[in-house]
Design a protein around this motif. Structure first.
Motif, PDB file in Angstrom:
ATOM      1  N   SER A  98      -9.571 -60.425   1.578  1.00  0.00           N
ATOM      2  CA  SER A  98      -8.651 -59.840   0.596  1.00  0.00           C
ATOM      3  C   SER A  98      -9.253 -58.558   0.031  1.00  0.00           C
ATOM      4  CB  SER A  98      -8.347 -60.840  -0.522  1.00  0.00           C
ATOM      5  OG  SER A  98      -9.526 -61.161  -1.211  1.00  0.00           O
ATOM      6  N   PRO A  99      -8.403 -57.659  -0.464  1.00  0.00           N
ATOM      7  CA  PRO A  99      -8.929 -56.429  -1.050  1.00  0.00           C
ATOM      8  C   PRO A  99      -9.658 -56.720  -2.361  1.00  0.00           C
ATOM      9  CG  PRO A  99      -6.522 -56.480  -1.190  1.00  0.00           C
ATOM     10  CD  PRO A  99      -6.956 -57.713  -0.466  1.00  0.00           C
ATOM     11  N   ALA A 100     -10.496 -55.792  -2.778  1.00  0.00           N
ATOM     12  CA  ALA A 100     -11.168 -55.879  -4.073  1.00  0.00           C
ATOM     13  C   ALA A 100     -10.715 -54.687  -4.907  1.00  0.00           C
ATOM     14  CB  ALA A 100     -12.683 -55.857  -3.908  1.00  0.00           C
ATOM     15  N   GLU A 101     -10.333 -54.956  -6.134  1.00  0.00           N
ATOM     16  CA  GLU A 101      -9.916 -53.905  -7.055  1.00  0.00           C
ATOM     17  C   GLU A 101     -10.918 -53.881  -8.205  1.00  0.00           C
ATOM     18  OE1 GLU A 101      -5.814 -52.516  -9.307  1.00  0.00           O
ATOM     19  OE2 GLU A 101      -6.016 -54.574  -8.610  1.00  0.00           O
ATOM     20  N   LEU A 102     -11.455 -52.709  -8.504  1.00  0.00           N
ATOM     21  CA  LEU A 102     -12.450 -52.618  -9.549  1.00  0.00           C
ATOM     22  C   LEU A 102     -12.307 -51.342 -10.374  1.00  0.00           C
ATOM     23  CD1 LEU A 102     -15.765 -51.542  -7.908  1.00  0.00           C
ATOM     24  CD2 LEU A 102     -13.965 -52.493  -6.514  1.00  0.00           C
ATOM     25  N   ILE A 103     -12.860 -51.388 -11.566  1.00  0.00           N
ATOM     26  CA  ILE A 103     -12.972 -50.224 -12.439  1.00  0.00           C
ATOM     27  C   ILE A 103     -14.464 -49.923 -12.509  1.00  0.00           C
ATOM     28  CG2 ILE A 103     -12.651 -49.305 -14.772  1.00  0.00           C
ATOM     29  CD1 ILE A 103      -9.992 -49.857 -13.480  1.00  0.00           C
ATOM     30  N   VAL A 104     -14.825 -48.662 -12.248  1.00  0.00           N
ATOM     31  CA  VAL A 104     -16.233 -48.268 -12.285  1.00  0.00           C
ATOM     32  C   VAL A 104     -16.416 -47.194 -13.358  1.00  0.00           C
ATOM     33  CG1 VAL A 104     -18.208 -47.410 -10.981  1.00  0.00           C
ATOM     34  CG2 VAL A 104     -16.471 -48.788  -9.830  1.00  0.00           C
ATOM     35  N   SER A 114     -26.799 -41.463 -11.024  1.00  0.00           N
ATOM     36  CA  SER A 114     -26.790 -41.816 -12.445  1.00  0.00           C
ATOM     37  C   SER A 114     -26.296 -43.250 -12.640  1.00  0.00           C
ATOM     38  CB  SER A 114     -25.915 -40.832 -13.224  1.00  0.00           C
ATOM     39  OG  SER A 114     -24.636 -40.760 -12.672  1.00  0.00           O
ATOM     40  N   PRO A 115     -26.617 -43.843 -13.779  1.00  0.00           N
ATOM     41  CA  PRO A 115     -26.203 -45.222 -14.046  1.00  0.00           C
ATOM     42  C   PRO A 115     -24.685 -45.375 -14.050  1.00  0.00           C
ATOM     43  CG  PRO A 115     -27.873 -44.530 -15.621  1.00  0.00           C
ATOM     44  CD  PRO A 115     -27.456 -43.310 -14.865  1.00  0.00           C
ATOM     45  N   ASN A 116     -24.229 -46.509 -13.557  1.00  0.00           N
ATOM     46  CA  ASN A 116     -22.807 -46.845 -13.584  1.00  0.00           C
ATOM     47  C   ASN A 116     -22.656 -48.353 -13.507  1.00  0.00           C
ATOM     48  OD1 ASN A 116     -21.901 -47.488 -10.533  1.00  0.00           O
ATOM     49  ND2 ASN A 116     -23.466 -45.917 -10.515  1.00  0.00           N
ATOM     50  N   ALA A 117     -21.476 -48.819 -13.845  1.00  0.00           N
ATOM     51  CA  ALA A 117     -21.205 -50.254 -13.818  1.00  0.00           C
ATOM     52  C   ALA A 117     -19.787 -50.470 -13.339  1.00  0.00           C
ATOM     53  CB  ALA A 117     -21.390 -50.862 -15.208  1.00  0.00           C
ATOM     54  N   GLY A 118     -19.593 -51.506 -12.525  1.00  0.00           N
ATOM     55  CA  GLY A 118     -18.281 -51.829 -11.996  1.00  0.00           C
ATOM     56  C   GLY A 118     -17.795 -53.172 -12.505  1.00  0.00           C
ATOM     57  N   TYR A 119     -16.517 -53.222 -12.893  1.00  0.00           N
ATOM     58  CA  TYR A 119     -15.867 -54.447 -13.350  1.00  0.00           C
ATOM     59  C   TYR A 119     -14.850 -54.861 -12.285  1.00  0.00           C
ATOM     60  CZ  TYR A 119     -13.055 -57.662 -16.108  1.00  0.00           C
ATOM     61  OH  TYR A 119     -12.392 -58.777 -16.548  1.00  0.00           O
ATOM     62  N   ILE A 120     -14.940 -56.084 -11.790  1.00  0.00           N
ATOM     63  CA  ILE A 120     -14.060 -56.563 -10.726  1.00  0.00           C
ATOM     64  C   ILE A 120     -12.753 -57.074 -11.343  1.00  0.00           C
ATOM     65  CG2 ILE A 120     -13.818 -58.107  -8.747  1.00  0.00           C
ATOM     66  CD1 ILE A 120     -16.147 -56.088  -8.486  1.00  0.00           C
ATOM     67  N   LEU A 121     -11.668 -56.359 -11.062  1.00  0.00           N
ATOM     68  CA  LEU A 121     -10.352 -56.769 -11.548  1.00  0.00           C
ATOM     69  C   LEU A 121      -9.780 -57.907 -10.708  1.00  0.00           C
ATOM     70  CD1 LEU A 121      -8.726 -53.272 -12.157  1.00  0.00           C
ATOM     71  CD2 LEU A 121      -9.461 -54.910 -13.901  1.00  0.00           C
ATOM     72  N   SER A 122      -9.955 -57.809  -9.383  1.00  0.00           N
ATOM     73  CA  SER A 122      -9.451 -58.855  -8.491  1.00  0.00           C
ATOM     74  C   SER A 122     -10.199 -58.798  -7.162  1.00  0.00           C
ATOM     75  CB  SER A 122      -7.943 -58.690  -8.253  1.00  0.00           C
ATOM     76  OG  SER A 122      -7.681 -57.479  -7.574  1.00  0.00           O
ATOM     77  N   GLY A 123     -10.125 -59.899  -6.437  1.00  0.00           N
ATOM     78  CA  GLY A 123     -10.778 -59.969  -5.132  1.00  0.00           C
ATOM     79  C   GLY A 123     -12.242 -60.316  -5.226  1.00  0.00           C
ATOM     80  N   LYS A 124     -12.934 -60.069  -4.112  1.00  0.00           N
ATOM     81  CA  LYS A 124     -14.364 -60.369  -4.008  1.00  0.00           C
ATOM     82  C   LYS A 124     -15.039 -59.172  -3.360  1.00  0.00           C
ATOM     83  CE  LYS A 124     -16.096 -63.237  -0.797  1.00  0.00           C
ATOM     84  NZ  LYS A 124     -16.413 -64.487  -0.099  1.00  0.00           N
ATOM     85  N   LEU A 125     -16.185 -58.781  -3.895  1.00  0.00           N
ATOM     86  CA  LEU A 125     -16.962 -57.679  -3.350  1.00  0.00           C
ATOM     87  C   LEU A 125     -18.387 -58.159  -3.141  1.00  0.00           C
ATOM     88  CD1 LEU A 125     -16.870 -54.612  -2.635  1.00  0.00           C
ATOM     89  CD2 LEU A 125     -17.726 -54.202  -4.947  1.00  0.00           C
ATOM     90  N   ILE A 126     -18.902 -57.913  -1.954  1.00  0.00           N
ATOM     91  CA  ILE A 126     -20.293 -58.255  -1.637  1.00  0.00           C
ATOM     92  C   ILE A 126     -21.057 -56.941  -1.600  1.00  0.00           C
ATOM     93  CG2 ILE A 126     -21.850 -59.286   0.063  1.00  0.00           C
ATOM     94  CD1 ILE A 126     -19.024 -60.653   1.011  1.00  0.00           C
ATOM     95  N   VAL A 127     -22.092 -56.818  -2.431  1.00  0.00           N
ATOM     96  CA  VAL A 127     -22.911 -55.606  -2.443  1.00  0.00           C
ATOM     97  C   VAL A 127     -24.276 -55.947  -1.871  1.00  0.00           C
ATOM     98  CG1 VAL A 127     -21.717 -54.461  -4.338  1.00  0.00           C
ATOM     99  CG2 VAL A 127     -23.603 -55.997  -4.842  1.00  0.00           C
ATOM    100  N   GLU A 128     -24.856 -54.987  -1.146  1.00  0.00           N
ATOM    101  CA  GLU A 128     -26.162 -55.233  -0.550  1.00  0.00           C
ATOM    102  C   GLU A 128     -26.994 -53.964  -0.550  1.00  0.00           C
ATOM    103  OE1 GLU A 128     -25.979 -56.211   3.684  1.00  0.00           O
ATOM    104  OE2 GLU A 128     -24.052 -55.193   3.810  1.00  0.00           O
TER     105      GLU A 128
END
Length: 135
Positions: free
Chosen positions: A116-122, A71-85
């Motif tokens: 560094s770690p990535a912190e996100l809200i999904v 199902s649809p979802n969205a992530g907001y990056i609170l801190s760090g860097k995330l590479i999605v592929e």
């Protein structure tokens, strides 16, 4: 709880003309009909709608397993860097603090972090009994 839910919905949708308050500031972080790779969203899963919000911390030097979302979802990056592929085609996107990602639905993908770690809200918009993530 109802007041909080209304307030969150109000902030996400933007101010309504009849309820506008000149002191209230809103910023649309994401409004999309497609995932980050341009694939259109076609439908929500059938059943009782269910919203889920997760706070996720991905440790540094971590590569997540290949997975998909039903199902649809969205992530907001609170801190760090995330590479999605994406698995198919190798398309990737780099996200940093303050950016929002409209996630893929049904397509295999993964995320990884660097030094560094990535912190996100999904935010997941699914249906009761439907898993958030599948292998």
């Amino acid at each position: 709880m109802r007041t909080i839910m209304f307030f969150v919905g109000f902030l996400l949708a933007g101010p309504l003309p009849a309820l506008a308050n000149p002191e209230l500031q809103t910023e649309t972080l994401l409004r999309s009909t497609t995932a980050w790779d341009g694939t259109p969203y076609t439908a929500y899963p059938p059943g009782q709608p269910e919203l889920t919000v997760l706070k996720i911390v991905v440790p540094s030097h971590t590569t997540l397993a290949w997975h998909r979302h039903p199902s649809p979802n969205a992530g907001y990056i609170l801190s760090g860097k995330l590479i999605v592929e994406k698995k198919k085609g190798g398309v990737q996107r780099v996200l940093t603090q303050g950016q929002v990602l409209p996630e893929l639905v049904g397509a295999l993908h993964r995320g990884r972090t660097g030094s560094s770690p990535a912190e996100l809200i999904v935010f997941y918009a699914g249906a009761e009994g439907v898993p958030l993530t599948q292998p």
